[in-house]
Design an enzyme around this catalytic site. Structure first.
Site, mmCIF file in Angstrom:
data_model
loop_
_atom_site.group_PDB
_atom_site.id
_atom_site.type_symbol
_atom_site.label_atom_id
_atom_site.label_comp_id
_atom_site.label_asym_id
_atom_site.label_seq_id
_atom_site.Cartn_x
_atom_site.Cartn_y
_atom_site.Cartn_z
ATOM 1 N N TRP A 156 0.808 -1.224 0.000
ATOM 2 C CA TRP A 156 0.000 0.000 0.000
ATOM 3 C C TRP A 156 0.839 1.272 0.000
ATOM 4 C CZ3 TRP A 156 1.852 2.475 4.122
ATOM 5 C CH2 TRP A 156 2.348 1.705 5.183
ATOM 6 N N ASN A 157 2.155 1.183 0.237
ATOM 7 C CA ASN A 157 2.895 2.434 0.480
ATOM 8 C C ASN A 157 3.175 3.250 -0.784
ATOM 9 O OD1 ASN A 157 4.734 0.467 -0.264
ATOM 10 N ND2 ASN A 157 6.331 1.130 1.146
ATOM 11 N N ARG A 165 5.888 -0.762 -11.704
ATOM 12 C CA ARG A 165 7.221 -1.377 -11.699
ATOM 13 C C ARG A 165 7.143 -2.871 -12.036
ATOM 14 N NH1 ARG A 165 10.995 -0.120 -6.616
ATOM 15 N NH2 ARG A 165 10.089 -1.954 -5.676
ATOM 16 N N LYS A 180 -2.707 -8.467 -7.556
ATOM 17 C CA LYS A 180 -3.457 -8.320 -6.304
ATOM 18 C C LYS A 180 -2.868 -7.151 -5.514
ATOM 19 C CE LYS A 180 -3.019 -9.581 -2.236
ATOM 20 N NZ LYS A 180 -3.539 -8.305 -1.700
ATOM 21 N N PRO A 181 -3.570 -6.009 -5.525
ATOM 22 C CA PRO A 181 -3.054 -4.858 -4.778
ATOM 23 C C PRO A 181 -3.349 -5.016 -3.286
ATOM 24 C CG PRO A 181 -5.142 -4.280 -5.797
ATOM 25 C CD PRO A 181 -4.853 -5.713 -6.201
ATOM 26 N N ALA A 182 -2.749 -4.166 -2.482
ATOM 27 C CA ALA A 182 -3.050 -4.182 -1.049
ATOM 28 C C ALA A 182 -4.495 -3.713 -0.841
ATOM 29 C CB ALA A 182 -2.091 -3.262 -0.314
ATOM 30 N N GLY A 234 6.530 -6.594 -0.378
ATOM 31 C CA GLY A 234 5.842 -6.558 0.917
ATOM 32 C C GLY A 234 6.795 -6.973 2.015
ATOM 33 N N GLU A 256 10.642 -8.364 -3.271
ATOM 34 C CA GLU A 256 11.159 -7.108 -2.714
ATOM 35 C C GLU A 256 10.626 -7.036 -1.297
ATOM 36 O OE1 GLU A 256 13.287 -5.329 -4.083
ATOM 37 O OE2 GLU A 256 13.126 -5.842 -6.196
ATOM 38 N N LEU A 257 11.482 -7.301 -0.328
ATOM 39 C CA LEU A 257 10.984 -7.468 1.043
ATOM 40 C C LEU A 257 11.417 -6.312 1.938
ATOM 41 C CD1 LEU A 257 11.631 -11.318 1.202
ATOM 42 C CD2 LEU A 257 9.607 -10.102 0.401
ATOM 43 N N CYS A 290 10.339 0.972 2.384
ATOM 44 C CA CYS A 290 11.295 -0.072 2.766
ATOM 45 C C CYS A 290 12.730 0.433 2.632
ATOM 46 C CB CYS A 290 11.071 -1.332 1.945
ATOM 47 S SG CYS A 290 10.875 -0.996 0.212
ATOM 48 N N GLU A 387 11.460 -2.575 11.106
ATOM 49 C CA GLU A 387 11.236 -1.411 10.248
ATOM 50 C C GLU A 387 10.280 -0.469 10.957
ATOM 51 O OE1 GLU A 387 9.873 -3.328 6.498
ATOM 52 O OE2 GLU A 387 11.109 -1.801 5.549
ATOM 53 N N SER A 447 15.872 5.418 -5.296
ATOM 54 C CA SER A 447 14.909 4.869 -6.264
ATOM 55 C C SER A 447 15.006 5.590 -7.600
ATOM 56 C CB SER A 447 13.483 5.036 -5.739
ATOM 57 O OG SER A 447 13.346 4.369 -4.524
HETATM 58 P P1 ADP Z 1 2.462 -4.709 4.975
HETATM 59 O O1 ADP Z 1 2.744 -5.142 6.368
HETATM 60 O O2 ADP Z 1 3.281 -3.594 4.496
HETATM 61 O O3 ADP Z 1 1.008 -4.546 4.661
HETATM 62 P P2 ADP Z 1 2.400 -7.300 3.771
HETATM 63 O O4 ADP Z 1 3.547 -8.149 3.410
HETATM 64 O O5 ADP Z 1 1.484 -7.771 4.840
HETATM 65 O O6 ADP Z 1 3.017 -5.891 4.087
HETATM 66 O O7 ADP Z 1 1.501 -6.984 2.503
HETATM 67 C C1 ADP Z 1 2.009 -6.810 1.203
HETATM 68 C C2 ADP Z 1 1.041 -7.433 0.217
HETATM 69 O O8 ADP Z 1 0.971 -8.834 0.495
HETATM 70 C C3 ADP Z 1 -0.373 -6.909 0.303
HETATM 71 O O9 ADP Z 1 -0.930 -6.894 -0.999
HETATM 72 C C4 ADP Z 1 -1.059 -7.953 1.164
HETATM 73 O O10 ADP Z 1 -2.458 -8.022 0.951
HETATM 74 C C5 ADP Z 1 -0.380 -9.223 0.674
HETATM 75 N N1 ADP Z 1 -0.429 -10.339 1.600
HETATM 76 C C6 ADP Z 1 -0.427 -10.312 2.966
HETATM 77 N N2 ADP Z 1 -0.470 -11.558 3.464
HETATM 78 C C7 ADP Z 1 -0.495 -12.410 2.409
HETATM 79 C C8 ADP Z 1 -0.535 -13.837 2.257
HETATM 80 N N3 ADP Z 1 -0.552 -14.664 3.316
HETATM 81 N N4 ADP Z 1 -0.547 -14.339 1.010
HETATM 82 C C9 ADP Z 1 -0.507 -13.530 -0.065
HETATM 83 N N5 ADP Z 1 -0.470 -12.193 0.008
HETATM 84 C C10 ADP Z 1 -0.453 -11.627 1.217
#
Ligand code: ADP
Length: 485
Positions: A156-157, A165, A180-182, A234, A256-257, A290, A387, A447
């Site tokens: 979402w950030n 990207r 699949k967006p946040a 994420g 990208e973690l 991140c 973080e 970036s």
């Molecule tokens: P943040 O803590 O920044 O929200 P996340 O890693 O939880 O980071 O989320 C990043 C993306 O991963 C979002 O689109 C979120 O919906 C998705 N996401 C979170 N949990 C899962 C999961 N178990 N499987 C697949 N996607 C996920």
């Protein structure tokens, strides 16, 4: 303008080129983090909807892979032009759903669009090779092919830029996609899907599923055998889960973690440059990045001066709704995000840190947190390996270069690092020793769509952007042809 924008933005799932409600009829609420109020409802996909999106991507793959590169390039180029022409609407949409100040949102629109322009240029430069085998018996012909249907998962950030990207190189390479967006920020992505359709992207090439059940929707897609590549941005925690799910059917992964960026200010730094760079590395996107400077190491001899100057800059920032003029710092994404920042600051104070500015939760609506400077931060604090994802500058001191490098590298992460020094030898020496995928030297911003973005250690796998950004979406194919020799 806000009401009309929210009224007109697509709120359904985008599957096979059409807008559809979720099969279950369920919706999820998208909230404005500056007020806590609901902006609108958006279709909330179930695993069945995810399956339909994947089927659409699989069905579209062969024809899409066969399109001329120039055609794919021109679609990206048109989408780039449309995004730029709609900068104001897209920026406002992002500010409404994510919180960042409008000026930053405009910056992200330009940054996001640039990925499409960059990959429009790369789409027509995918090359191969031909050589004669050393024994002279074979010709070796190498071509590059799209990996196939991809699953793209974005955070979402940076709602728009994280989409472009990934979509940019996938389109350039000839891959179809399920994105699949946040769930906090689906509107920017849905607007982007509409723009790509307008730019001529064929039906089924991009499918967007918004869901409150990420785990339920994603796992069957990764284990189903049709998705050939995952590109995820994420948290490291979720990245690990997805990497394990990819193992069964050997899905290619780009991850990208999380990061835990060190920022080092040496005693030979230009302090004006260092303070300015720290402001950017810390405060861009309210610290919700991140790449944000998480641990700031300052040489003992200049620590008081640096902290005083940084505190003056931080205290002068204006906090408020990102839609209002003159706002420097918008709200954090949600109450959980703000609660985490508050907990980290309290933990640091408990371990002896001093608060030079900020540090108190404000009253009133919205997820606001004040720009905060902490000094005397102990290495025992949770901030050292968490973080912050908020506007909190945590300052530690060091006495010599070896100590600074060891402290900077004392983390499982290795995404971004920053160093400030005017000594060229030191700059190169320290850069070589820092365990980090990206380093800013006398700058707080790394970036760039033309640069390979990514991390080492537990910060991820693969790179996005730059010349190499398309590689993760391409396979090599080798054809052996006897020479007759
Ligand atoms: P943040 O803590 O920044 O929200 P996340 O890693 O939880 O980071 O989320 C990043 C993306 O991963 C979002 O689109 C979120 O919906 C998705 N996401 C979170 N949990 C899962 C999961 N178990 N499987 C697949 N996607 C996920």
């Amino acid at each position: 303008m806000s009401d009309a924008l929210i009224r007109d933005v697509p709120k359904q799932l985008f599957i096979a080129g059409g807008w559809q409600d979720a099969e279950s009829g369920r919706t999820l609420s998208v909230d404005n983090p500056a007020t806590g109020e609901e902006l609108c409802l958006v279709a909330d996909a179930s695993p069945a909807d995810g399956g339909r999106a994947a089927e659409a991507a699989v069905a579209a793959q062969p024809a899409w892979a066969a399109t001329p590169p120039r055609e794919r390039s021109e679609i990206l180029r048109r989408a780039y032009e449309i995004i730029i022409s709609r900068t104001e609407e897209l920026a406002l949409l992002m500010t409404l759903e994510m919180g960042k100040p409008l000026a930053e949102a405009r910056g992200e629109v330009a940054y996001a669009a640039e990925f499409f322009r960059w990959f429009a240029e790369e789409a027509v430069r995918i090359d191969g090779g031909m050589m004669t085998a050393p024994d002279g018996k074979n010709r070796i012909l190498v071509t590059r092919r799209p990996v196939g249907p991809c699953l793209l998962i974005t955070p979402w950030n940076f709602p728009l830029a994280m989409g472009t990207r990934k979509i940019g190189p996938a389109v350039a390479a000839g891959c179809t996609m399920v994105l699949k967006p946040a769930p906090q920020t689906p509107l920017s992505t849905l607007a982007l899907a509409a723009i790509l359709k307008e730019a001529g992207l064929p039906d089924g090439v991009l499918n967007v599923v918004v869901t409150s059940d990420a785990a339920g929707v994603v796992e069957p897609l990764l284990r189903g055998g049709h998705i050939r590549k995952l590109s995820f941005t994420g948290s490291t925690q979720v990245g690990r889960i997805l990497l394990a799910q990819c193992a069964d059917t050997v899905v290619r992964t780009s991850l990208e973690l999380g990061g835990n960026a060190p920022l080092i200010v040496f005693d030979d730094a230009d302090l004006d440059v260092a303070v300015e760079g720290t402001m950017v590395a810390k405060m861009r996107n309210m610290g919700e990045s991140c790449c944000a400077a998480n641990r700031i190491f300052v040489h003992t001899s200049i620590a008081d001066e640096f902290a005083a100057r940084l505190t003056a800059r931080m205290a002068a920032l204006t906090v408020g709704p990102g839609t209002e003029p003159g706002i420097d710092v918008g709200p954090l994404i949600d109450t959980a995000g703000r609660g985490k920042v508050d907990d980290l600051v309290r933990d640091a104070v408990k371990h002896g840190a001093k608060v030079l500015t900020g540090g108190e939760l404000p009253d009133g609506p919205g997820n606001f947190y004040p720009p905060t400077v902490l000094t005397g931060v102990s290495t025992e604090c949770a901030i050292m390996d968490t973080e912050i994802f908020g506007p909190v500058a945590a300052i530690l001191t060091f006495d010599d270069e070896d100590e600074a490098v060891a402290a900077a590298n004392d983390t499982d992460f290795g995404l971004a690092a920053y160093l400030f020094t005017q000594n060229l030898d030191r700059a190169l020496r320290v850069s070589e020793r820092l365990e980090s995928g990206m380093i800013g030297l006398n700058t707080g911003l790394v970036s760039n769509p033309a640069a390979p973005f990514g991390g080492i250690k537990q910060s991820g796998l693969g790179r996005e952007g730059g010349r190499v950004g398309i590689d993760g979406f391409l396979e090599y194919k080798y054809l052996a042809v006897p020479t007759g020799a």
